[in-house]
Write a protein that holds these residues in place. Structure first.
Motif, PDB file in Angstrom:
ATOM      1  N   LEU A  95       0.833  -1.210   0.000  1.00 21.02           N
ATOM      2  CA  LEU A  95       0.000   0.000   0.000  1.00 21.02           C
ATOM      3  C   LEU A  95       0.869   1.261   0.000  1.00 21.02           C
ATOM      4  CD1 LEU A  95      -2.939  -0.868   2.441  1.00 21.02           C
ATOM      5  CD2 LEU A  95      -3.060  -0.553  -0.031  1.00 21.02           C
ATOM      6  N   THR A  96       1.972   1.201   0.794  1.00 23.47           N
ATOM      7  CA  THR A  96       2.895   2.346   0.828  1.00 23.47           C
ATOM      8  C   THR A  96       3.499   2.583  -0.557  1.00 23.47           C
ATOM      9  OG1 THR A  96       3.420   1.904   3.140  1.00 23.47           O
ATOM     10  CG2 THR A  96       4.969   3.265   1.917  1.00 23.47           C
ATOM     11  N   ALA A  97       3.881   1.449  -1.194  1.00 24.60           N
ATOM     12  CA  ALA A  97       4.466   1.574  -2.539  1.00 24.60           C
ATOM     13  C   ALA A  97       3.443   2.140  -3.522  1.00 24.60           C
ATOM     14  CB  ALA A  97       4.956   0.204  -2.996  1.00 24.60           C
ATOM     15  N   ILE A  98       2.220   1.616  -3.474  1.00 24.76           N
ATOM     16  CA  ILE A  98       1.159   2.088  -4.376  1.00 24.76           C
ATOM     17  C   ILE A  98       0.896   3.583  -4.155  1.00 24.76           C
ATOM     18  CG2 ILE A  98      -1.299   1.893  -4.921  1.00 24.76           C
ATOM     19  CD1 ILE A  98      -1.044  -1.111  -4.266  1.00 24.76           C
ATOM     20  N   LYS A  99       0.806   3.950  -2.849  1.00 22.48           N
ATOM     21  CA  LYS A  99       0.547   5.363  -2.519  1.00 22.48           C
ATOM     22  C   LYS A  99       1.664   6.257  -3.068  1.00 22.48           C
ATOM     23  CE  LYS A  99      -0.074   8.461   1.425  1.00 22.48           C
ATOM     24  NZ  LYS A  99      -0.101   8.580   2.901  1.00 22.48           N
ATOM     25  N   GLY A 100       2.904   5.800  -2.905  1.00 24.70           N
ATOM     26  CA  GLY A 100       4.046   6.607  -3.354  1.00 24.70           C
ATOM     27  C   GLY A 100       4.034   6.809  -4.855  1.00 24.70           C
TER      28      GLY A 100
ATOM     29  N   LEU B  43       1.496   6.537  -6.876  1.00 26.04           N
ATOM     30  CA  LEU B  43       0.333   7.340  -7.283  1.00 26.04           C
ATOM     31  C   LEU B  43       0.622   8.835  -7.067  1.00 26.04           C
ATOM     32  CD1 LEU B  43      -2.688   5.219  -5.947  1.00 26.04           C
ATOM     33  CD2 LEU B  43      -2.046   5.628  -8.342  1.00 26.04           C
ATOM     34  N   GLN B  44       1.315   9.147  -5.949  1.00 22.76           N
ATOM     35  CA  GLN B  44       1.662  10.550  -5.685  1.00 22.76           C
ATOM     36  C   GLN B  44       2.642  11.075  -6.745  1.00 22.76           C
ATOM     37  OE1 GLN B  44       3.102  10.254  -1.683  1.00 22.76           O
ATOM     38  NE2 GLN B  44       1.097  10.742  -0.778  1.00 22.76           N
ATOM     39  N   ILE B  45       3.619  10.194  -7.102  1.00 26.57           N
ATOM     40  CA  ILE B  45       4.574  10.614  -8.155  1.00 26.57           C
ATOM     41  C   ILE B  45       3.836  10.814  -9.467  1.00 26.57           C
ATOM     42  CG2 ILE B  45       6.552   9.839  -9.524  1.00 26.57           C
ATOM     43  CD1 ILE B  45       7.555   8.384  -7.012  1.00 26.57           C
ATOM     44  N   GLY B  46       2.894   9.893  -9.769  1.00 25.11           N
ATOM     45  CA  GLY B  46       2.140  10.019 -11.012  1.00 25.11           C
ATOM     46  C   GLY B  46       1.279  11.252 -11.049  1.00 25.11           C
ATOM     47  N   ALA B  47       0.742  11.618  -9.880  1.00 25.20           N
ATOM     48  CA  ALA B  47      -0.103  12.829  -9.823  1.00 25.20           C
ATOM     49  C   ALA B  47       0.746  14.070 -10.066  1.00 25.20           C
ATOM     50  CB  ALA B  47      -0.800  12.906  -8.475  1.00 25.20           C
ATOM     51  N   ALA B  48       1.989  14.047  -9.529  1.00 27.88           N
ATOM     52  CA  ALA B  48       2.864  15.220  -9.699  1.00 27.88           C
ATOM     53  C   ALA B  48       3.496  15.251 -11.083  1.00 27.88           C
ATOM     54  CB  ALA B  48       3.944  15.205  -8.615  1.00 27.88           C
ATOM     55  N   ASN B  49       3.707  14.073 -11.640  1.00 30.24           N
ATOM     56  CA  ASN B  49       4.344  13.994 -12.964  1.00 30.24           C
ATOM     57  C   ASN B  49       3.498  13.093 -13.875  1.00 30.24           C
ATOM     58  OD1 ASN B  49       7.161  15.272 -12.350  1.00 30.24           O
ATOM     59  ND2 ASN B  49       6.814  13.783 -10.708  1.00 30.24           N
ATOM     60  N   PRO B  50       2.486  13.595 -14.495  1.00 31.32           N
ATOM     61  CA  PRO B  50       1.591  12.794 -15.340  1.00 31.32           C
ATOM     62  C   PRO B  50       2.335  12.036 -16.422  1.00 31.32           C
ATOM     63  CG  PRO B  50       0.677  14.958 -14.973  1.00 31.32           C
ATOM     64  CD  PRO B  50       2.061  15.003 -14.416  1.00 31.32           C
ATOM     65  N   ASP B  51       3.455  12.550 -16.873  1.00 35.15           N
ATOM     66  CA  ASP B  51       4.177  11.883 -17.956  1.00 35.15           C
ATOM     67  C   ASP B  51       4.791  10.544 -17.487  1.00 35.15           C
ATOM     68  OD1 ASP B  51       3.545  13.994 -19.545  1.00 35.15           O
ATOM     69  OD2 ASP B  51       5.468  15.031 -19.230  1.00 35.15           O
ATOM     70  N   LEU B  52       5.047  10.446 -16.178  1.00 31.82           N
ATOM     71  CA  LEU B  52       5.666   9.227 -15.646  1.00 31.82           C
ATOM     72  C   LEU B  52       4.638   8.182 -15.168  1.00 31.82           C
ATOM     73  CD1 LEU B  52       8.496  10.869 -13.481  1.00 31.82           C
ATOM     74  CD2 LEU B  52       8.708   9.880 -15.765  1.00 31.82           C
ATOM     75  N   ARG B  53       3.360   8.535 -15.247  1.00 29.14           N
ATOM     76  CA  ARG B  53       2.304   7.679 -14.676  1.00 29.14           C
ATOM     77  C   ARG B  53       2.322   6.271 -15.293  1.00 29.14           C
ATOM     78  NH1 ARG B  53      -3.206  10.624 -14.857  1.00 29.14           N
ATOM     79  NH2 ARG B  53      -1.978  11.997 -13.507  1.00 29.14           N
TER      80      ARG B  53
ATOM     81  N   ILE C 152       2.642  -0.932  -9.764  1.00 33.16           N
ATOM     82  CA  ILE C 152       1.418  -0.796  -8.949  1.00 33.16           C
ATOM     83  C   ILE C 152       0.574  -2.067  -9.060  1.00 33.16           C
ATOM     84  CG2 ILE C 152      -0.757   0.465  -8.743  1.00 33.16           C
ATOM     85  CD1 ILE C 152       0.769   2.992  -9.606  1.00 33.16           C
ATOM     86  N   LEU C 153       0.477  -2.646 -10.295  1.00 34.18           N
ATOM     87  CA  LEU C 153      -0.333  -3.863 -10.497  1.00 34.18           C
ATOM     88  C   LEU C 153       0.265  -5.052  -9.728  1.00 34.18           C
ATOM     89  CD1 LEU C 153      -2.783  -4.994 -11.959  1.00 34.18           C
ATOM     90  CD2 LEU C 153      -1.301  -5.558 -13.893  1.00 34.18           C
ATOM     91  N   ASP C 154       1.602  -5.165  -9.704  1.00 32.83           N
ATOM     92  CA  ASP C 154       2.257  -6.229  -8.941  1.00 32.83           C
ATOM     93  C   ASP C 154       1.935  -6.145  -7.450  1.00 32.83           C
ATOM     94  OD1 ASP C 154       3.357  -7.363 -11.150  1.00 32.83           O
ATOM     95  OD2 ASP C 154       5.335  -6.425 -10.911  1.00 32.83           O
TER      96      ASP C 154
END
Length: 625
Positions: free
Chosen positions: A427-432, A434-444, A451-453
């Motif tokens: 969950l911590t990894a997923i949250k992290g 997701l936060q990076i993806g929100a800040a950098n949409p290009d890296l999502r 995240i799927l793993d």
């Protein structure tokens, strides 16, 4: 009692009586009337209800071949005076072997005297009936009551009965018990050789001497007291007395008559000592059994009869032990219905081997109790007795249940902490991410697979928990083919094993046939165990699957030649979240053990560092539902 009469028939009856008093089984056959009269000893020995039988009924007790021989002897009795033979007599469902002495009396009467096969009496065959031969056998003077009548001795019938009396004297001299006779004046008028040997005296030399001339009254006061009582009351008296030279204990029966008393004696020194020893053992056993918490019991299962139960029985079952002794089935009325078939089966097994069973009861007071019953057979004289002990294990069961609940609570607490930890990491990894993806949409998109793993990892943990919580009642048995299941699982894991250069082999017992189990759980057990073996090997190795039959049990073994496990690692196996794998959850072994338990099986791990690991699963093998 042997005394003078003037009728052969009455005299023969008295002979039966004296043999019965001495404990000798005998009967009298009246050939003319085709009837047989048994004394009480023989009647009880043969378990018969009546003492008078028709000759055909009596002959039917003997074996077929012996009947003809006895019948021939009876109808040729005029040609012989005495016969001796070995016979088999059927009593109830048991055939007993006897030595039989046949004496041909007058009036077509034949006396049969029986003795155990193992205690053959010395009964010689008398070929001569002459007076001089008789005197050699019994040296007593001819004035004894067995030789002539003390009152009205000149009666003409006395001559006709002399032959019968002579034979009776001959037979009495070889009775296994001592016999002596006193007249009303306390004079010795007869003693057989057995009696002389018992008291170490030639009593025949003291004919017509007073009894106290041989045995001082002061030394044998008890004997004289019992003899006097028999004379005065004209009732049979039984007692045990002590003779000093030689020192023996003598069991004595005193039979009174108008002419005096007949004394029948036997050496009971050995049997009395044995009885005393047995009594001492019984007292010690009683002292022990009455002072322990367990209830001791002895039963005779063939007759559904209790021979002994200790006082603790009342405390365990809440029943009066005297009532249970009369009606043993009262015990079964307390046993809870679900355990009754098991207890009945255990009772049968206890007749053959050492066995124990646990069951619950409801006492008459309404208390619930757990009882452990243990019993084993004792065989004696062809009969089987069962000795057992019942133990109140209610507190033990409560303690065990409390320990299990405590263990479950501890496991739940441990697993809850483990679940929180295991789920928190992904969950911590997923949250992290997701936060990076929100800040950098290009890296999502680049973090999508990671995240799927992590989500799949959470799903795997949840599925394992669902399997652990699945109740045993959900097991649905059906016919399965084990070799087909092993082949299916091997093919399923072939790609993974091939990538790691690991070879899978399997062998099945040729006697193995389809049996009842649950295919889903069985497949999952094999998948988990084979996957663990493949993971343990890493790169290159072999995994062998063996399926063998052992009585009513299926033995399934998974063997690898990997690195093996240390003793410490073996002890930790099965604990929640303990794993030797880099990405393991530690729940796989718990899930596998749970599924094996659901199938009423057992699992065992054996491992040696550097050699490999063997996992053995034992499952019930039932080919019928």
């Amino acid at each position: 009692m042997i005394k003078e009469r003037y009728s052969d028939h009455v005299y023969s009856d008295e002979m039966l009586y004296i043999l019965g008093v001495s404990g000798t089984p005998a009967c009298l056959l009246d050939v003319h009337h085709q009837t047989v009269t048994l004394n009480n000893v023989l009647k009880n020995e043969l378990l018969l209800d009546e003492s008078n039988l028709h000759m055909s009924r009596w002959l039917s007790l003997f074996q077929m071949l012996e009947r003809g021989e006895i019948y021939r002897m009876i109808h040729h009795s005029s040609e012989w005076s005495e016969k001796e033979l070995s016979v088999s007599v059927k009593t109830a469902d048991i055939t007993k072997r006897y030595y039989c002495k046949m004496l041909h009396l007058s009036n077509d009467n034949i006396a049969f005297i029986f003795s155990s096969q193992y205690k053959k009496p010395y009964l010689p065959v008398f070929k001569h009936k002459h007076k001089e031969n008789y005197d050699q056998i019994n040296p007593l003077p001819h004035g004894t009551v067995l030789h002539q009548t003390e009152v009205l001795a000149t009666h003409p019938k006395a001559i006709r009965t002399s032959q019968v009396k002579e034979r009776l004297v001959q037979a009495s001299d070889y009775f296994p018990h001592g016999i002596a006779m006193l007249n009303r004046n306390w004079e010795i008028i007869y003693a057989n050789t057995t009696m002389e040997k018992m008291v170490n005296l030639q009593i025949s030399q003291y004919y017509r001497k007073k009894l106290w001339d041989l045995f001082p009254i002061d030394d044998y006061y008890d004997f004289f007291q019992h003899y006097l009582r028999a004379m005065e009351t004209q009732e049979t008296v039984n007692f045990i007395g002590e003779v000093y030279n030689p020192h023996i204990l003598m069991g004595v029966t005193v039979v009174p008559s108008e002419q005096g008393i007949t004394i029948i004696a036997q050496d009971v020194t050995s049997s009395t000592q044995q009885l005393r020893d047995l009594e001492e053992v019984r007292e010690r056993f009683t002292l022990l059994s009455e002072n322990i918490k367990e209830a001791c019991w002895i039963c005779y299962p063939q007759e559904n009869r209790l021979l002994y139960i200790s006082q603790a029985f009342n405390d365990i079952y809440g029943l009066d032990k005297e009532e249970v002794m009369k009606e043993p089935s009262l015990i079964f009325s307390l046993i809870d219905d679900e355990f009754l078939p098991e207890v009945h089966e255990a009772a049968k097994l206890m007749m053959e081997q050492n066995h124990e069973v646990e069951f619950s009861i409801t006492t008459p007071a309404g208390d619930k109790k757990w009882v452990r019953m243990r019993g084993f057979p004792i065989k004696e004289n062809g009969q089987t007795f069962v000795i057992g002990m019942d133990e109140d294990i209610t507190k033990f069961k409560e303690m065990t249940e409390l320990q299990e609940k405590s263990q479950q609570l501890s496991t739940i607490t441990q697993m809850a902490a483990g679940v929180a930890h295991e789920i928190k990491n992904p969950l911590t990894a997923i949250k992290g991410f997701l936060q990076i993806g929100a800040a950098n949409p290009d890296l999502r998109d680049s973090y999508h697979d990671i995240i799927l793993d992590e989500v799949n990892r959470i799903e795997s943990i949840v599925q394992d928990f669902m399997m652990l919580s699945k109740p045993k009642s959900s097991v649905q048995l059906e016919t399965v083919n084990l070799e087909s299941i092993i082949t299916y699982v091997s093919r399923l894991l072939d790609p993974d094993s091939a990538n790691k250069n690991i070879k899978l082999y399997h062998t099945c017992d040729p006697e193995l046939s389809p049996f009842y189990s649950e295919p889903k759980r069985l497949k999952q057990i094999l998948i988990n165990l084979l996957s663990n073996a493949i993971d343990a090997l890493g790169e290159k190795g072999e995994v062998q699957v063996e399926a063998l039959l052992n009585a009513n049990e299926l033995v399934l073994s998974i063997i690898d030649n990997g690195h093996g496990l240390s003793d410490y690692e073996l002890t930790k196996l099965g604990e929640p979240f303990y794993t030797t794998k880099e990405k393991g959850t530690g729940l796989g072994i718990m899930v596998t053990k749970k599924m094996i338990d659901d199938l009423d099986g057992k699992i065992l791990y054996e491992s040696t560092v550097g050699e490999g690991t063997r996992v053995t699963v034992r499952l019930p093998y039932k080919t019928e539902g």
